[in-house]
Write a protein that holds these residues in place. Structure first.
Motif, PDB file in Angstrom:
ATOM      1  N   ARG A 108      43.392  36.557  42.897  1.00  0.00           N
ATOM      2  CA  ARG A 108      43.162  35.953  41.581  1.00  0.00           C
ATOM      3  C   ARG A 108      43.740  36.785  40.446  1.00  0.00           C
ATOM      4  N   TYR A 109      44.101  38.031  40.734  1.00  0.00           N
ATOM      5  CA  TYR A 109      44.489  38.957  39.681  1.00  0.00           C
ATOM      6  C   TYR A 109      45.862  39.550  39.966  1.00  0.00           C
ATOM      7  N   ARG A 138      42.969  42.888  27.096  1.00  0.00           N
ATOM      8  CA  ARG A 138      41.695  42.176  27.099  1.00  0.00           C
ATOM      9  C   ARG A 138      41.712  41.050  26.083  1.00  0.00           C
ATOM     10  N   SER A 139      42.275  41.287  24.892  1.00  0.00           N
ATOM     11  CA  SER A 139      42.300  40.227  23.897  1.00  0.00           C
ATOM     12  C   SER A 139      43.236  39.104  24.338  1.00  0.00           C
ATOM     13  N   ASP A 159      37.570  35.836  30.244  1.00  0.00           N
ATOM     14  CA  ASP A 159      37.688  37.283  30.204  1.00  0.00           C
ATOM     15  C   ASP A 159      37.930  37.800  31.620  1.00  0.00           C
ATOM     16  N   VAL A 160      39.102  38.338  31.833  1.00  0.00           N
ATOM     17  CA  VAL A 160      39.496  38.824  33.157  1.00  0.00           C
ATOM     18  C   VAL A 160      38.550  39.916  33.628  1.00  0.00           C
ATOM     19  N   VAL A 161      38.133  40.781  32.739  1.00  0.00           N
ATOM     20  CA  VAL A 161      37.240  41.876  33.126  1.00  0.00           C
ATOM     21  C   VAL A 161      35.919  41.317  33.645  1.00  0.00           C
ATOM     22  N   ASP A 162      35.374  40.320  32.979  1.00  0.00           N
ATOM     23  CA  ASP A 162      34.110  39.734  33.434  1.00  0.00           C
ATOM     24  C   ASP A 162      34.263  39.061  34.795  1.00  0.00           C
ATOM     25  N   ILE A 190      44.777  44.506  37.690  1.00  0.00           N
ATOM     26  CA  ILE A 190      43.942  45.405  38.493  1.00  0.00           C
ATOM     27  C   ILE A 190      44.177  46.852  38.067  1.00  0.00           C
ATOM     28  N   ALA A 191      45.426  47.230  37.875  1.00  0.00           N
ATOM     29  CA  ALA A 191      45.743  48.610  37.514  1.00  0.00           C
ATOM     30  C   ALA A 191      45.185  48.996  36.150  1.00  0.00           C
ATOM     31  N   THR A 192      45.249  48.081  35.199  1.00  0.00           N
ATOM     32  CA  THR A 192      44.843  48.436  33.843  1.00  0.00           C
ATOM     33  C   THR A 192      43.379  48.142  33.541  1.00  0.00           C
ATOM     34  N   LEU A 193      42.782  47.179  34.224  1.00  0.00           N
ATOM     35  CA  LEU A 193      41.430  46.750  33.869  1.00  0.00           C
ATOM     36  C   LEU A 193      40.364  47.145  34.891  1.00  0.00           C
TER      37      LEU A 193
END
Length: 83
Positions: free
Chosen positions: A53-54, A14-15, A23-26, A59-62
């Protein structure tokens, strides 16, 4: 790998995603809401894979973080609308 180590890996990813300008999660959470794919993990994975896009790794981790963020945004929007 211990579960505490997994948490550290997610925080590191994430960092790192914040360093690249977003932020990929957002972004993943926004896509999950847009595709209405917050119900099951398999729906979420299919939807995110379809966007192209990912990475598989993101995808696996977030995915869990993205699904949680998307669900929280949905609840917040419904609470704001109800008040």
């Amino acid at each position: 790998m211990r579960s505490a180590d997994v948490g550290n890996v997610v925080l590191l990813l994430r960092s790192r995603s914040n360093d690249t300008g977003g932020d990929v999660v957002d972004r993943m959470a926004a896509d999950l809401i847009r595709f209405e794919a917050t119900g099951t993990e398999s729906d979420a994975i299919r939807s995110l894979m379809a966007t192209r896009r990912y990475s598989y790794g993101d995808i696996a981790t977030l995915l869990d973080d993205a699904m949680t963020a998307a669900r929280q945004q949905i609840v917040a929007a419904e609470m704001a609308r109800a008040s």
